[in-house]
Design a protein around this motif. Sequence first.
Motif, PDB file in Angstrom:
ATOM      1  N   VAL A  52      11.622   8.000  -8.054  1.00 39.97           N
ATOM      2  CA  VAL A  52      10.241   7.806  -7.590  1.00 39.97           C
ATOM      3  C   VAL A  52       9.371   7.256  -8.716  1.00 39.97           C
ATOM      4  CG1 VAL A  52       8.168   9.013  -6.795  1.00 39.97           C
ATOM      5  CG2 VAL A  52      10.367   9.473  -5.709  1.00 39.97           C
ATOM      6  N   LEU A  53       9.530   7.761  -9.936  1.00 36.98           N
ATOM      7  CA  LEU A  53       8.736   7.273 -11.065  1.00 36.98           C
ATOM      8  C   LEU A  53       9.036   5.813 -11.385  1.00 36.98           C
ATOM      9  CD1 LEU A  53       8.736  10.318 -13.504  1.00 36.98           C
ATOM     10  CD2 LEU A  53       6.810   9.385 -12.244  1.00 36.98           C
ATOM     11  N   VAL A  54      10.303   5.427 -11.336  1.00 36.86           N
ATOM     12  CA  VAL A  54      10.656   4.023 -11.601  1.00 36.86           C
ATOM     13  C   VAL A  54      10.066   3.124 -10.516  1.00 36.86           C
ATOM     14  CG1 VAL A  54      12.591   2.388 -11.689  1.00 36.86           C
ATOM     15  CG2 VAL A  54      12.708   4.529 -12.961  1.00 36.86           C
ATOM     16  N   VAL A  55      10.170   3.524  -9.262  1.00 33.95           N
ATOM     17  CA  VAL A  55       9.612   2.735  -8.164  1.00 33.95           C
ATOM     18  C   VAL A  55       8.091   2.625  -8.316  1.00 33.95           C
ATOM     19  CG1 VAL A  55       9.214   2.717  -5.657  1.00 33.95           C
ATOM     20  CG2 VAL A  55      11.496   3.205  -6.561  1.00 33.95           C
ATOM     21  N   CYS A  56       7.435   3.738  -8.644  1.00 37.09           N
ATOM     22  CA  CYS A  56       5.973   3.712  -8.839  1.00 37.09           C
ATOM     23  C   CYS A  56       5.586   2.802 -10.001  1.00 37.09           C
ATOM     24  CB  CYS A  56       5.436   5.113  -9.073  1.00 37.09           C
ATOM     25  SG  CYS A  56       5.397   6.123  -7.588  1.00 37.09           S
ATOM     26  N   ALA A  57       6.354   2.810 -11.077  1.00 36.28           N
ATOM     27  CA  ALA A  57       6.060   1.955 -12.221  1.00 36.28           C
ATOM     28  C   ALA A  57       6.155   0.484 -11.839  1.00 36.28           C
ATOM     29  CB  ALA A  57       7.006   2.267 -13.379  1.00 36.28           C
ATOM     30  N   VAL A  58       7.179   0.132 -11.077  1.00 37.38           N
ATOM     31  CA  VAL A  58       7.348  -1.262 -10.650  1.00 37.38           C
ATOM     32  C   VAL A  58       6.210  -1.671  -9.716  1.00 37.38           C
ATOM     33  CG1 VAL A  58       8.827  -2.814  -9.313  1.00 37.38           C
ATOM     34  CG2 VAL A  58       9.839  -1.265 -10.988  1.00 37.38           C
ATOM     35  N   ILE A  59       5.868  -0.809  -8.780  1.00 37.42           N
ATOM     36  CA  ILE A  59       4.765  -1.109  -7.850  1.00 37.42           C
ATOM     37  C   ILE A  59       3.451  -1.249  -8.611  1.00 37.42           C
ATOM     38  CG2 ILE A  59       3.385  -0.152  -5.970  1.00 37.42           C
ATOM     39  CD1 ILE A  59       5.987   1.051  -4.843  1.00 37.42           C
ATOM     40  N   THR A  60       3.243  -0.393  -9.590  1.00 37.60           N
ATOM     41  CA  THR A  60       2.005  -0.435 -10.370  1.00 37.60           C
ATOM     42  C   THR A  60       1.853  -1.755 -11.112  1.00 37.60           C
ATOM     43  OG1 THR A  60       2.052   1.953 -10.640  1.00 37.60           O
ATOM     44  CG2 THR A  60       0.705   0.720 -12.200  1.00 37.60           C
ATOM     45  N   VAL A  61       2.936  -2.272 -11.644  1.00 38.54           N
ATOM     46  CA  VAL A  61       2.884  -3.555 -12.356  1.00 38.54           C
ATOM     47  C   VAL A  61       2.345  -4.650 -11.446  1.00 38.54           C
ATOM     48  CG1 VAL A  61       4.325  -5.373 -13.373  1.00 38.54           C
ATOM     49  CG2 VAL A  61       4.686  -2.991 -14.010  1.00 38.54           C
ATOM     50  N   LEU A  64      -1.778  -3.420  -9.976  1.00 40.16           N
ATOM     51  CA  LEU A  64      -2.938  -3.300 -10.846  1.00 40.16           C
ATOM     52  C   LEU A  64      -3.531  -4.672 -11.141  1.00 40.16           C
ATOM     53  CD1 LEU A  64      -2.113  -0.617 -13.540  1.00 40.16           C
ATOM     54  CD2 LEU A  64      -3.766  -0.486 -11.707  1.00 40.16           C
ATOM     55  N   PRO A  65      -4.838  -4.801 -11.037  1.00 37.81           N
ATOM     56  CA  PRO A  65      -5.455  -6.091 -11.348  1.00 37.81           C
ATOM     57  C   PRO A  65      -5.463  -6.333 -12.852  1.00 37.81           C
ATOM     58  CG  PRO A  65      -7.136  -4.476 -10.827  1.00 37.81           C
ATOM     59  CD  PRO A  65      -5.803  -3.818 -10.589  1.00 37.81           C
ATOM     60  N   ASP A  66      -5.518  -7.602 -13.227  1.00 37.40           N
ATOM     61  CA  ASP A  66      -5.643  -7.935 -14.637  1.00 37.40           C
ATOM     62  C   ASP A  66      -6.998  -7.464 -15.132  1.00 37.40           C
ATOM     63  OD1 ASP A  66      -3.173  -9.142 -14.698  1.00 37.40           O
ATOM     64  OD2 ASP A  66      -3.969 -11.130 -14.206  1.00 37.40           O
ATOM     65  N   SER A  67      -7.036  -7.033 -16.370  1.00 33.07           N
ATOM     66  CA  SER A  67      -8.301  -6.587 -16.937  1.00 33.07           C
ATOM     67  C   SER A  67      -8.660  -7.478 -18.115  1.00 33.07           C
ATOM     68  CB  SER A  67      -8.223  -5.133 -17.381  1.00 33.07           C
ATOM     69  OG  SER A  67      -7.301  -5.008 -18.438  1.00 33.07           O
ATOM     70  N   GLU A  68      -9.946  -7.568 -18.353  1.00 34.03           N
ATOM     71  CA  GLU A  68     -10.421  -8.341 -19.476  1.00 34.03           C
ATOM     72  C   GLU A  68     -11.066  -7.384 -20.465  1.00 34.03           C
ATOM     73  OE1 GLU A  68     -13.027 -11.428 -18.188  1.00 34.03           O
ATOM     74  OE2 GLU A  68     -11.710 -12.009 -16.555  1.00 34.03           O
TER      75      GLU A  68
END
Length: 178
Positions: A52-61, A64-68
């Motif tokens: 679940v953590l690996v799947v969440c990490a991939v989804i998060t990438v 998540l929007p790019d930040s400045e």
Amino acid sequence: MWDVMSTKNDNFDNQGALETAYGFGLIAGPTLGGALYEVDGYYLPFITVGVVLVVCAVITVFLLPDSELNEDMGSGDLLKFWLHPGTILDGLSITITMVTIGYNHATLEPHLRQFNLSPFILGTIFVVAGGFYAITVPGWGFLVDKSDITKLVGVSGCAIIGVAFLFMGPAPFMPFDT
């Protein structure tokens, strides 16, 4: 710049929502862990959490929007930040809370073994703390957002936790025999 104790927020209370989700995690984690343990033993809860953590990490990438970087913020004085009384109070509150949760998770189960409960039922016993946390956090968040009692609530919560630990056994000053 380093006003760490500022909690006033006219928008949706993101911290309260995060804490409520954390409370529901405290409910779901032990319950699902106990159920997974019953299904296939010791390793299945850990394998499941890892996947679940690996799947969440991939989804998060991807989500998540790019930040400045905000160049106007500057770097600040990190030592001043860490030595700020509000930062120290927040750190102590978080530490006490996490120690409390960790202590209960590590020591409650051995005391419950004498009742010969199934792993699933043992997991659901931990729902009490998580459920109480999840139910009360929105109210405390609302109260803190609408008034300026952040420090009072933090210190009071730590004091209540300290008093609660006095009643956890085996306390030598308590006259109860088990």
